[in-house]
Design an enzyme around this catalytic site. Structure first.
Site, short mmCIF file in Angstrom:
data_model
loop_
_atom_site.label_atom_id
_atom_site.label_comp_id
_atom_site.label_asym_id
_atom_site.label_seq_id
_atom_site.Cartn_x
_atom_site.Cartn_y
_atom_site.Cartn_z
N GLY A 227 40.92 30.24 -9.32
CA GLY A 227 42.26 29.68 -9.46
C GLY A 227 43.24 29.99 -8.33
N GLY A 228 43.23 31.24 -7.87
CA GLY A 228 44.16 31.62 -6.81
C GLY A 228 43.89 30.90 -5.50
N SER A 276 50.16 43.59 -7.65
CA SER A 276 49.22 43.52 -8.76
C SER A 276 48.80 44.92 -9.22
CB SER A 276 48.00 42.67 -8.40
OG SER A 276 47.31 43.26 -7.35
N CYS A 278 50.55 46.80 -11.20
CA CYS A 278 51.69 47.71 -11.26
C CYS A 278 52.57 47.49 -12.49
CB CYS A 278 52.53 47.60 -10.00
SG CYS A 278 51.69 48.22 -8.54
N ALA A 392 38.95 38.82 -14.18
CA ALA A 392 38.76 37.76 -15.18
C ALA A 392 40.13 37.38 -15.75
CB ALA A 392 37.85 38.25 -16.30
N ARG A 393 40.28 36.13 -16.12
CA ARG A 393 41.61 35.62 -16.45
C ARG A 393 41.61 34.80 -17.73
NH1 ARG A 393 45.95 36.58 -12.52
NH2 ARG A 393 44.89 37.86 -11.00
C1 SPV Z 1 48.21 37.35 -8.26
O1 SPV Z 1 47.20 37.83 -7.75
O2 SPV Z 1 49.35 37.72 -7.97
C2 SPV Z 1 48.06 36.28 -9.25
C3 SPV Z 1 46.77 35.63 -9.39
O3 SPV Z 1 49.01 35.92 -9.88
S1 SPV Z 1 46.44 34.54 -8.13
O4 SPV Z 1 46.61 33.20 -8.64
O5 SPV Z 1 45.07 34.77 -7.72
O6 SPV Z 1 47.36 34.78 -7.04
#
Ligand code: SPV
Ligand code: MN
Length: 629
Positions: A227-228, A276, A278, A392-393
């Site tokens: 997704g990212g 991330s 945190c 995992a999301r």
């Molecule tokens: C992040 O890593 O800050 C996210 C997920 O919100 S991503 O869509 O992979 O950036």
């Protein structure tokens, strides 16, 4: 009906069926028609589906994702699971490049590539890449529709998983395109998952590329599904928006938005930026407060105040560690028969899912991002494969969360009263601190944000990573300019939001955390009171900290817990050495960057002088009680 301009009009007429053609041409925007035609021709899909975002379109895309195997139905109604390739589980920093024309520079720490050369490369990669696939043409808006914040977006993707995810995460924008016609300045995204293996995951990972063409307001993403990397409107759009915001005098931030509920029904809106791991999500989900957004915010000024909107309408959240006790709100959503896409979790034989840190025993076997999985399974490097990937999301609409704030879709946004920056910091920052003013906050809190690496990432633990405003990965303008934009943003405000820093990870001499997970509730209630001047504060060399008595009352009220003086002293002792070391680190980083405003160095230097003077008077560790007098 108007005809598309010559040339690409023919392509559209021959490649789109009548209905798709009619839908596209209802939008009076030749540049858009050209864009669609260009990539239909180049990527060469078997079919083109133009979505108007109607209930039928949404249903079609959702069902197709299951039919073509990109998602698998689970036992609970509405739930599906998607897998990314074992080696496609996170943002690919190395192959994500900002394209810049010759003679332009974005300065150190930003990954760039030559625009001409990289555009050529990606167009070669995209050639015929969608053969055998269906292409979805989808329209969305970033931010609520019909507002000053709205940015229309068009996404081309051959992944029904990506289109499905975007239907959950973003507001539909077809009508906005129709309304704006030729006036629209859309962000454009071209994505292809490329060739798939038998598990329906991207296989040509050596050709995985994410190229951000800032000048063309377009992002290209190929041979990836995570997704990212693939969901254009998320972190890819963010780079385009940071650039646009900089030109237009507003801000695009990696921030949650939430309403903190104060006395007598008062709701005060906060944004918060956290790197991330945190505590960003757990903060957004604080029990008793309400959530507007968990990831990306646009900030604009209106009548002397800052207003904020959530760019999204859904959550693409990390699932690891979610359990019924610590995360009751998310737990409930993940166990309701609503539309949820799980990704890279473990699927059990009975069609349920499991993840690391979930309640109950880890099943002995199942199916996950590595294929058939059993406890103790090792990867090719001999590393044990956990039941779910750490990244995992779950993807789900915010409307299912019982803590949803009613202002999510307010086209005016919410009036912002406070901004919070938080990092993972074992020994420097106190648990909560207010800055002296906007500039002090931007420079010593936001621009000085660091986060210590954890065991969850490769490399040494406890290494501090510089991450200004937690936005470093997404900057598309030089860091110095971004900091300057932030400083300037607060200059002509009648009432600038107060800027705070929090630290949930402060440790004592024994190496144990000095605060508890639930304490953040109290810090937020305290900040809310500060915004309205309902409580005082103690001035320290680095900012303003709570008075013991106020915290004692809040701990009693909010957590029904006694808050000991000793705990307060340990938590709020000013650590002069550590703060000086931090100033040295941060100053050094900014010295090596280009076009950093001189105020950054001056404000850090002023803080250094305050710390040195305090040390002369009180020593290296200063109890808050000494400063209170
Ligand atoms: C992040 O890593 O800050 C996210 C997920 O919100 S991503 O869509 O992979 O950036
Ligand atoms: Mn994020």
């Amino acid at each position: 009906m108007k005809d598309a301009a010559p040339g690409f009009g023919e392509i559209l007429k021959t490649r789109l069926d009548e209905e798709a053609y009619r839908r596209l041409l209802r939008i009076d925007n030749p540049a858009l028609h050209h864009f669609v035609a260009k990539y239909v021709e180049l990527c060469n899909p078997d079919r083109v589906y133009v979505s108007q975002g109607s209930a039928e379109d949404i249903e079609y895309i959702k069902n197709t994702a299951v039919k073509n195997g990109e998602e698998i139905k689970l036992a609970t109604e509405g739930h599906t699971v998607h897998f990314d390739n074992y080696k496609d589980q996170a943002r690919d920093r190395e192959h994500t490049l900002l394209l810049v024309s010759k003679g332009r520079e974005l300065g150190p720490k930003l990954r760039t590539g030559d625009r001409e050369e990289k555009l050529k490369e990606i167009h070669e990669i995209l050639k015929n890449i969608m053969q055998g696939h269906e292409l979805y043409v989808c329209f969305y808006t970033l931010g609520p529709a019909g507002s000053e914040f709205t940015i229309p977006c068009v996404q081309l993707t051959d992944s029904s998983y990506v289109a499905h995810s975007e239907n959950i995460l973003y507001r539909q924008g077809y009508e906005e395109f129709v309304r704006q016609g030729r006036q629209a300045r859309p962000f454009k995204f071209v994505h292809s998952q490329g060739k798939l293996d038998e598990r329906k995951t991207s296989t040509n990972l050596d050709k995985r590329r994410i190229y951000i063409d800032i000048e063309g307001d377009t992002v290209y993403s190929a041979n990836t599904q995570y997704g990212g990397n693939s969901i254009g409107l998320k972190k890819l759009a963010m780079r385009l928006a940071i650039n646009r915001a900089s030109k237009e005098g507003w801000l695009t931030e990696h921030m949650l938005i939430m309403g903190i509920h104060g006395p007598k029904g008062r709701v005060t809106y906060f944004t918060g930026a956290f790197p991330s791991m945190c505590g960003k999500t757990s903060t957004a989900m604080l029990d008793g407060e309400t959530i507007v957004g968990d990831d990306i915010a646009y900030l604009r000024k209106k009548n002397g105040r800052v207003r904020a909107v959530n760019v999204e309408k859904g959550v693409f959240g990390i699932i690891q560690g979610i359990n019924s006790k610590d995360d009751p709100i998310q737990w409930e959503v993940l166990h309701s028969p609503v539309e949820v896409i799980f990704s890279n979790v473990l699927v059990t034989e009975d069609g349920h899912v499991h993840w690391t840190g979930k309640d109950g025993e880890v099943p002995l076997r199942g199916y996950n991002h590595s294929g058939e999985w059993w406890k103790g399974k090792k990867d090719e490097k001999g590393k044990e494969i956990p039941c779910s990937h750490p990244n995992a999301r779950f993807t789900v609409e915010l409307k299912y969360f019982k803590n949803l704030d009613p202002r999510l879709d307010d086209p005016e946004g919410v009036v912002l009263d406070a901004i919070v920056y938080g990092g993972r910091d074992s020994n420097t920052w106190v648990p909560v601190e207010e800055s002296f003013n906007w500039e002090h906050g931007i420079i010593t809190k936001g621009a000085s944000l660091e986060s210590e690496s954890t065991a969850a990432t490769l490399g040494a633990e406890g290494v501090r990573e510089f991450n200004p405003m937690s936005n470093l990965d997404f900057l598309s303008i030089p860091i110095g300019r971004y900091i300057e934009d932030n400083i300037n943003f607060g200059k002509d405000l009648a009432k600038p939001p107060r800027i705070f820093a929090v630290n949930y990870f402060l440790k004592g001499e024994d190496g144990n955390f000095l605060t508890e997970k639930t304490d953040k509730k109290v810090w937020f209630k305290w900040m809310e009171l500060r915004v309205h001047e309902d409580v005082g504060a103690i001035d320290t060399p680095t900012g303003r900290i709570p008075v013991y008595e106020d915290l004692r009352k809040l701990f009693q009220l909010v957590l029904d817990r006694h808050y000991a003086k000793e705990a307060y002293i340990k938590q709020f002792t000013v650590r002069v050495q550590e703060n000086l070391a931090k100033i040295d680190r941060i100053t050094k980083i900014y010295r090596e960057l280009t076009s950093v405003p001189s105020r950054v160095f001056e404000v850090l230097e002023e803080q250094r002088q305050r710390l040195i003077r305090a040390r002369e008077k009180y020593g290296d560790y200063i109890s808050p009680f000494e400063l209170a007098s």
